[in-house]
Structures are given as C-alpha cells and as structure tokens.
Design a protein around this motif. Structure first.
Motif, PDB file in Angstrom:
ATOM      1  N   TYR A  30      14.899  -5.650  -6.895  1.00 21.38           N
ATOM      2  CA  TYR A  30      14.539  -6.240  -5.609  1.00 21.38           C
ATOM      3  C   TYR A  30      15.703  -7.070  -5.071  1.00 21.38           C
ATOM      4  N   LEU A  39       4.686  -9.286  -3.520  1.00 24.93           N
ATOM      5  CA  LEU A  39       5.611  -8.495  -2.721  1.00 24.93           C
ATOM      6  C   LEU A  39       5.414  -8.842  -1.242  1.00 24.93           C
ATOM      7  N   THR A  56       2.150   0.207 -10.547  1.00 25.79           N
ATOM      8  CA  THR A  56       3.092   1.302 -10.291  1.00 25.79           C
ATOM      9  C   THR A  56       4.309   0.861  -9.480  1.00 25.79           C
ATOM     10  N   ASP A  57       4.356  -0.399  -9.048  1.00 28.67           N
ATOM     11  CA  ASP A  57       5.516  -0.891  -8.304  1.00 28.67           C
ATOM     12  C   ASP A  57       6.729  -1.002  -9.221  1.00 28.67           C
ATOM     13  N   THR A  74      13.798   0.291   2.079  1.00 28.95           N
ATOM     14  CA  THR A  74      13.088   1.569   2.103  1.00 28.95           C
ATOM     15  C   THR A  74      13.402   2.412   3.332  1.00 28.95           C
ATOM     16  N   VAL A 124      11.486  -4.682   1.106  1.00 30.09           N
ATOM     17  CA  VAL A 124      10.438  -5.246   0.255  1.00 30.09           C
ATOM     18  C   VAL A 124      11.084  -6.312  -0.616  1.00 30.09           C
ATOM     19  N   ARG A 134       1.785  -7.552  -6.900  1.00 29.19           N
ATOM     20  CA  ARG A 134       2.441  -6.356  -7.411  1.00 29.19           C
ATOM     21  C   ARG A 134       1.431  -5.417  -8.054  1.00 29.19           C
ATOM     22  N   HIS A 135       1.572  -4.139  -7.762  1.00 28.98           N
ATOM     23  CA  HIS A 135       0.747  -3.094  -8.352  1.00 28.98           C
ATOM     24  C   HIS A 135       1.414  -2.614  -9.634  1.00 28.98           C
TER      25      HIS A 135
END
Length: 423
Positions: A350, A187, A344-345, A354, A210, A341-342
């Motif tokens: 994309y 990201l 939870t992302d 935000t 993002v 990337r996490h």
C-alpha cells in the motif's frame, strides 16, 4: 460556459455524506467483528458457511435433507452462469449480442436526439432467415425473457454515452507501494479529479488509489501521478539565462516538484507538504486576508502532511477536497469508501494505484496526425510561439536561421506513475 446535462452529470461529485470519524469507525467495526462478553461476534465478511455463527449452523443442520436440497436448488445460479459462459465463449453468439446491443443503442439515440448534426454509423443485423441456428435459438430465448427491465427503452437515453477518456486505464497491473497493514487497519478508497483544459468547470477522473487508514496525507500526495512532475528541468548559463532543458532524467530527478511542496485543504484545514521556504498553507492564509470579510472563507493551518494519519481525520464521503502544488497545479480528491480489510485484500504493497487515465497529448500543428514532442519558442518560420510540433516535422523544417533566439522545449512523455520503475 454553459454545461450540457451530460457534462454536468459527468462533472458532478457528490452528494457528500455526514462527517465520518475514521478512527471511531475502525474501532466500532472492529469491536463488532470481534465481539465482547455481552455480544457475540458479528462476521462482517461472511463469504462461506464456515464463517457463519454457530446458531445459524445448528439451524441449518436441523433441517431435513430434502429441505436442504430444495433450498440449495432454489438458490443455485449454476444454470445462469453456464448460459452466460456459453455465450461469452462463442464468437458467433457474442458477436450477435454485441451487434444487437449497438443497434438498439443507435435507435434510442436517433429517437431521443433527432436533431443531432452528426449521425452515428448504423449497425446492421443479419436477416433472421440467414441466421445460424444457434443465433436464432439465442435470439428467441432473449426475446422470451419475462423481465420487464431487460429490453432497453427510450427512457435509457440519458444513461447511455460513448466511452470517455477517463474510462480507460493505462495500468495492466495494480501499481503497489511498500507499506503493510497494521492491526485493526482499514482501507480508504480515493478518487482523484482534474479540471478539463477546455472547460475549467468540468472535472474528470484522473486516477484511483487505495490507502491504509494508518498511512499519512503525504503518502496520498506522493501516490498521485501528475504531468507537472514530468516537466523537464531547466539548464541555465552563468547569467541565469535558459539555454536548454534536461530530458534524460533518472528516477531521483522526477522528485523535483515534490520537493517544491504542496498543500491539501480538508474540511477548512490546510495541510502543507515540506517545501522549504514555500509554505503553501501560509501563503494561502495570507491571500485570504486580502479577501473582503463577506466573501472570505474560514481556513486554518494544520500539521504537516507527513504528521497526519488518515485515521485521525474526520472526512465526508464524496466531498471534493482540494490539492495545490507546482505553483498553480490543482487536483481534487474524494473519499469514495472506507471499510475494514477483507481476507482477500492484499497483505502488503500500500498505497495501491488501481486506475490512471491516460493523458491526452496535443497533436502536431504541422501534420495534425501524430502527437507533438517539442514546443518551439521564438522561431519566426512557424507563425506562432510556442508552436507544438512532432519530431519528423521538426527535422524536415531544418535548422532555424535565428538559432540563438529559438528555444526547443521537449514535452513530457507522460510516463510517471504507470511505467514500470517509476512512481
């Protein structure tokens, strides 16, 4: 124009980091997380005990139960969370905390800047004898805090300011795109800046996005909301004379500016967006040739935006890069973060948008109360041309006498990018 210390601090972008090869970073971080025959995997996002290495789990299990309970109690923050939630949920306690903070900030500003012409409205606090028992208990508890950094002092003055326009966000929900991450994707967090109309040396944040490392520069270019994209389309007669403007545009009509091309300058390389005959990179290089050698910057032309993935670039964090489109509309963007990337992302949608700063609209110059919606050109009754005016004031003015020479231009409504259905 001389900037005040506060303005200079707000307009500053940087300092830049060392160059970061995005593809090399993604590969190194992915290899570190996945591990190899010689090295065990390293969990980059250890959010729970289940993701800890096996040796750490074994060491924890080997501890006596009393020792485990003692460590858990020492590290637990449930008491702090409960106290905070109790204050936030109580209007009486939250109101006391807010008024106390405002009164402290007011006192700091009066002491730090005693010569200011405009005085702020003083926040009044209730007399301690008239306080509610719950408020008194909270006040005494806060005053008994042993943290030396808890009370605000005079040294906090340079770091306190009122809310600015860029602190607001027009988005209620994150604006999503259509792309999905690929394997070993990262990201990239991007912040867009615009020049202030009243101070060209001052940059103000306009939006935040993002993107995936596998996306292209064109994906970033198309995700940036800009008021230039909302300029009404001109209507001309057979002789080419402008006779009006098209205001009721469909979603397809909003791509007028993007089809006209644009350019990004990243680390001395110019990347153009396909605009037919309007190659911004070629024109920029031609302009550089007219600059004296001792003042000329070294630039080169790169591939088109749609052919350049972000993962192929070498970027510097917090370095302002340049965008030019719509003739002379400028933006600056800075890469604020690059990470894997996490779990939870989001798994799709994309690029993400935000934050979008709401554009400031000019007030009507007749009533000076509501935003203007028209720019009137050539009306001798108004005293200046163009003249910004709201719809009610324009109706009250009546039809102009020199109707053929008056042109009424509708101002942009600033809906692109944050109203549902536009992008």
């Amino acid at each position: 124009m001389n900037l005040t210390p506060g303005q200079a601090h707000e307009a500053y972008v940087g300092p830049p980091s060392e160059p970061v090869d995005v593809s090399a970073f993604v590969k190194a971080a992915s290899d570190l997380q996945e591990g190899s025959k010689e090295r065990r995997p390293v969990p980059l996002f250890s959010q729970s005990a289940a993701e800890l290495p096996e040796d750490a789990k074994a060491a924890w299990s080997a501890l006596p139960q009393d020792e485990q309970n003692r460590i858990e109690a020492e590290c637990c923050v449930d008491d702090l969370r409960t106290s905070l939630e109790d204050v936030v949920r109580s209007p009486r306690l939250m109101g006391h905390v807010t008024r106390t903070h405002e009164a402290t900030v007011h006192a700091i500003h009066e002491t730090a800047e005693p010569s200011r012409g405009k005085k702020r409205k003083r926040t009044t606090l209730a007399d301690p004898a008239e306080e509610h028992p719950d408020v008194t208990a909270l006040r005494l508890k806060l005053e008994a805090s042993k943290l030396k950094c808890w009370p605000l002092t005079l040294h906090a003055a340079p770091f306190i300011r009122p809310p600015r326009q860029s602190d607001h966000n027009t988005l209620i929900h994150v604006h999503i795109g259509t792309d999905v991450p690929k394997d070993r994707d990262a990201l990239i967090f991007v912040t867009i800046y615009n020049r202030q109309s009243w101070g060209q040396r001052i940059l103000s944040r306009s939006s935040q996005h993002v993107l995936l490392a596998s996306q292209t520069l064109e994906d970033l270019f198309m995700a940036i909301p800009c008021t230039s994209d909302e300029l009404p389309e001109e209507i001309t007669d057979d002789s080419g004379r402008i006779i009006g403007y098209k205001t009721d545009q469909s979603e397809d009509d909003m791509t007028i500016d993007h089809n006209a091309g644009g350019m990004m300058c990243i680390e001395g390389v110019l990347y153009s967006c396909d605009g037919g005959s309007q190659d911004y990179a070629e024109k920029a290089l031609q302009l550089c040739e007219t600059i004296p050698d001792d003042k000329r910057v070294t630039l080169s032309k790169g591939p088109p935006m749609d052919a350049v993935q972000l993962s192929t670039l070498t970027l510097r964090l917090h370095e302002p890069y340049w965008i030019l489109h719509a003739g002379n509309c400028e933006h600056f963007f800075a890469i604020t973060c690059v990470r894997l990337r996490h779990p939870t992302d989001p798994t799709s949608g994309y690029p993400l948008t935000t934050q979008i700063t709401p554009p400031l609209a000019d007030n009507c110059r007749t009533c000076n109360k509501v935003p203007a919606v028209y720019s009137v050109v050539g009306d001798i009754r108004l005293g200046e041309s163009p003249y910004l005016i709201c719809a009610p004031c324009w109706r009250w003015m009546g039809e102009p006498k020199n109707d053929e020479e008056v042109l009424v231009v509708p101002l942009p409504k600033h809906r692109k990018g944050w109203i549902s259905g536009t992008s």
